[in-house]
Design a protein around this motif. Sequence first.
Motif, PDB file in Angstrom:
ATOM      1  N   PHE A   1      -5.185  11.590  -5.356  1.00 47.29           N
ATOM      2  CA  PHE A   1      -4.817  12.774  -4.596  1.00 47.29           C
ATOM      3  C   PHE A   1      -3.512  13.358  -5.120  1.00 47.29           C
ATOM      4  O   PHE A   1      -2.592  12.637  -5.484  1.00 47.29           O
TER       5      PHE A   1
ATOM      6  N   PHE B   1      -1.272   3.761   1.681  1.00 50.19           N
ATOM      7  CA  PHE B   1      -1.372   3.228   3.037  1.00 50.19           C
ATOM      8  C   PHE B   1       0.021   2.703   3.374  1.00 50.19           C
ATOM      9  O   PHE B   1       0.387   1.606   2.946  1.00 50.19           O
TER      10      PHE B   1
ATOM     11  N   TYR C   1     -10.469  -3.269   4.749  1.00 45.14           N
ATOM     12  CA  TYR C   1     -11.046  -1.936   4.895  1.00 45.14           C
ATOM     13  C   TYR C   1     -10.636  -1.292   6.227  1.00 45.14           C
ATOM     14  O   TYR C   1     -10.319  -0.105   6.281  1.00 45.14           O
TER      15      TYR C   1
ATOM     16  N   ALA D   1      -7.921  -1.854   7.919  1.00 41.61           N
ATOM     17  CA  ALA D   1      -6.515  -1.450   7.814  1.00 41.61           C
ATOM     18  C   ALA D   1      -6.392  -0.173   6.995  1.00 41.61           C
ATOM     19  O   ALA D   1      -5.623   0.730   7.340  1.00 41.61           O
ATOM     20  N   ALA D   2      -7.162  -0.076   5.917  1.00 46.56           N
ATOM     21  CA  ALA D   2      -7.101   1.124   5.075  1.00 46.56           C
ATOM     22  C   ALA D   2      -7.569   2.351   5.860  1.00 46.56           C
ATOM     23  O   ALA D   2      -6.973   3.427   5.763  1.00 46.56           O
TER      24      ALA D   2
ATOM     25  N   ARG E   1      -7.427   2.733   9.105  1.00 41.96           N
ATOM     26  CA  ARG E   1      -6.390   3.042  10.095  1.00 41.96           C
ATOM     27  C   ARG E   1      -5.267   3.841   9.435  1.00 41.96           C
ATOM     28  O   ARG E   1      -4.759   4.793  10.001  1.00 41.96           O
ATOM     29  N   GLU E   2      -4.912   3.483   8.219  1.00 49.07           N
ATOM     30  CA  GLU E   2      -3.778   4.120   7.565  1.00 49.07           C
ATOM     31  C   GLU E   2      -4.128   5.508   7.046  1.00 49.07           C
ATOM     32  O   GLU E   2      -3.356   6.437   7.201  1.00 49.07           O
ATOM     33  N   ASP E   3      -5.258   5.652   6.388  1.00 54.42           N
ATOM     34  CA  ASP E   3      -5.641   6.958   5.836  1.00 54.42           C
ATOM     35  C   ASP E   3      -7.126   6.903   5.466  1.00 54.42           C
ATOM     36  O   ASP E   3      -7.506   6.377   4.428  1.00 54.42           O
TER      37      ASP E   3
ATOM     38  N   ASP F   1      -9.402   9.209   4.599  1.00 55.39           N
ATOM     39  CA  ASP F   1      -9.893   9.899   3.400  1.00 55.39           C
ATOM     40  C   ASP F   1      -9.528   9.127   2.136  1.00 55.39           C
ATOM     41  O   ASP F   1     -10.349   8.959   1.240  1.00 55.39           O
ATOM     42  N   ALA F   2      -8.274   8.667   2.088  1.00 50.62           N
ATOM     43  CA  ALA F   2      -7.852   7.920   0.905  1.00 50.62           C
ATOM     44  C   ALA F   2      -8.682   6.652   0.760  1.00 50.62           C
ATOM     45  O   ALA F   2      -9.029   6.250  -0.350  1.00 50.62           O
ATOM     46  N   SER F   3      -9.041   6.030   1.890  1.00 50.36           N
ATOM     47  CA  SER F   3      -9.838   4.807   1.805  1.00 50.36           C
ATOM     48  C   SER F   3     -11.228   5.114   1.247  1.00 50.36           C
ATOM     49  O   SER F   3     -11.753   4.360   0.437  1.00 50.36           O
TER      50      SER F   3
END
Lengths: 244, 338
Positions: free
Chosen positions: A84, A90, B176, B178-179, B181-183, B185-187
Amino acid sequence: MSLLEVRALSKRFGGLQAVSDLSLSMAEGEVLGLIGPNGAGKTTAFSLFSGFLAPDSGEIEFRGRSLVGLRPHQICHLGLTRTFQIVRPFPHLSVLENVRVGAFARTASSQTAAARARQVLHEVGLEAKADVPAGELTLAERKRLELARALATEPVLLLLDEVMAGLSAAETERIVELIRGINARGVSLLLIEHVMRAVMNLSHRIAVLNYGQLIAEGTPAQVANDPRVIEAYLGEEYAGTAPG
Amino acid sequence: MLLALLVLLALPQFLGSYLLTVFIFIFFYAYLGQAWNLLGGYGGQISLGHAAFVGIGAYTSTYLAMTYQLSPWIGMLIGGAAAACLGAVIGYLGFRFGLRGFYFILLTVAFGEICRLVVSHVDALGGALGLFITFSGDPWQFQFSDNRYYYYVALGLMLISMGIAALIERSRMGAYLAAIREDEDASEALGVNAFGTKLAAIVLSAFLTGVGGTFYANYLFSLQPNTAFGIPLSVEIILRPIVGGSGTLMGPVLGSFILSPLAEVSRTYFARGGLSGVHLIVYGSLLIAVVLFFPRGAYPYLRGVFRRLPRRGAPPPFRHLPPGVARAKPAPERPRDP
């Protein structure tokens, strides 16, 4: 068979034609630079290729398989991973945990994923930060983390969206070397980049977008001297003064 | 850890019946909190409708026991499965249509309320009056004349939920969640099937919560739609992990050890003084304090304190700089491993 084959791809947001009738082709092992002024549709094109947006029309084929209608995680498993432009670590997870998420794309074992993540961190020079929360990294480190996470998914084609923006000259130099090394291992690269020296240096071929349309395509030298490209970047009056 | 377990195993021999009750509630709410934590803590998908899963589990096993004399030990699993089905429906609707944050919370509240209203109007389930279990003292019917057995069942439930959470925390699913929860789209860009992972988490969370419903029914001997499906129970479930530290293994347990005795003590203390209801004010004040001072919960805070302790003697780096500047500076690089 080409690696990536994009045919007549179009995407409209309300009154804005973000990508218009775009056709592109990439060969295995190639580095293709995608340049163009701000708002030219480069990031939209990335989002279309990686499944974050659905095209209005057109076709995207990756290794002979249509990507249209697939979810981003499916496309990642096929071997196409994007980064991105605005890095999205994270923040509360450690650097190692960040990269491990990517590594899990190729293994269900936590040990294997952690080992792979450490290897990638070593490669990008972040291993000293492995246990630091990603939210505490500097911008240059975050850019490398973004790259590391994508690399951990073991892509065949890596889409890098402005990984050099905002970096100092020395940091840019390091990341250029890093990207060159990734390509040398056989990973094909599609780069969006505004740092011209870097993109001219790295790319085998360059495609230029303006107002969502492909206006030029060729080797870095050909594109740099194309009057249409100079016009798009600098305005019409400079187009005639381009050096031979 | 082992020592704590041995203490908890031996404890009933020394406790009076009142304290035993307090501990049973600590374990039981830690169990429910841990079940919620799998979805809400690790995955960041906040549900404020978990009482619906308790209610469905409780009503299912109780109805089967009353009508078909089915042992609640078996009904427990059927109730859990029924709750898991509801979880799948909520998850499918919420996650397929991309409801995040407040909108997902509202969806879970709505489903909880729908369940409460439906059960209130079904005569076979006792309507608004609910179901009452007659005491037989038969362990096969999940009834014990000695409170200590409830203690051990509740302790067992808590330990099972901790075991499951520990396994998930170390697995790909935990990474997965945790990812996501954090973001989210990025996950997805990194190959995480966010929809499938969240759906699996809500189904598992609902199953465990539904299993807890059977304990709820057979410990209290009665079920009313307003309490078993109500928002207050959902809030009780979610408070433990939030106070203790959501998304951590020990958070729901620590939160329950803090909140359950507090609720109990303040309830009896203020009620004795003729101030019934004041305990809720105390409770509310405590919550505000936790959110203000330990926004990530008590457990992460304590863990941070213990990690810093040994280094107390060393001078803090960048002492001459104001704190904001010191934090913005990157930490000095540690020597790399050879």
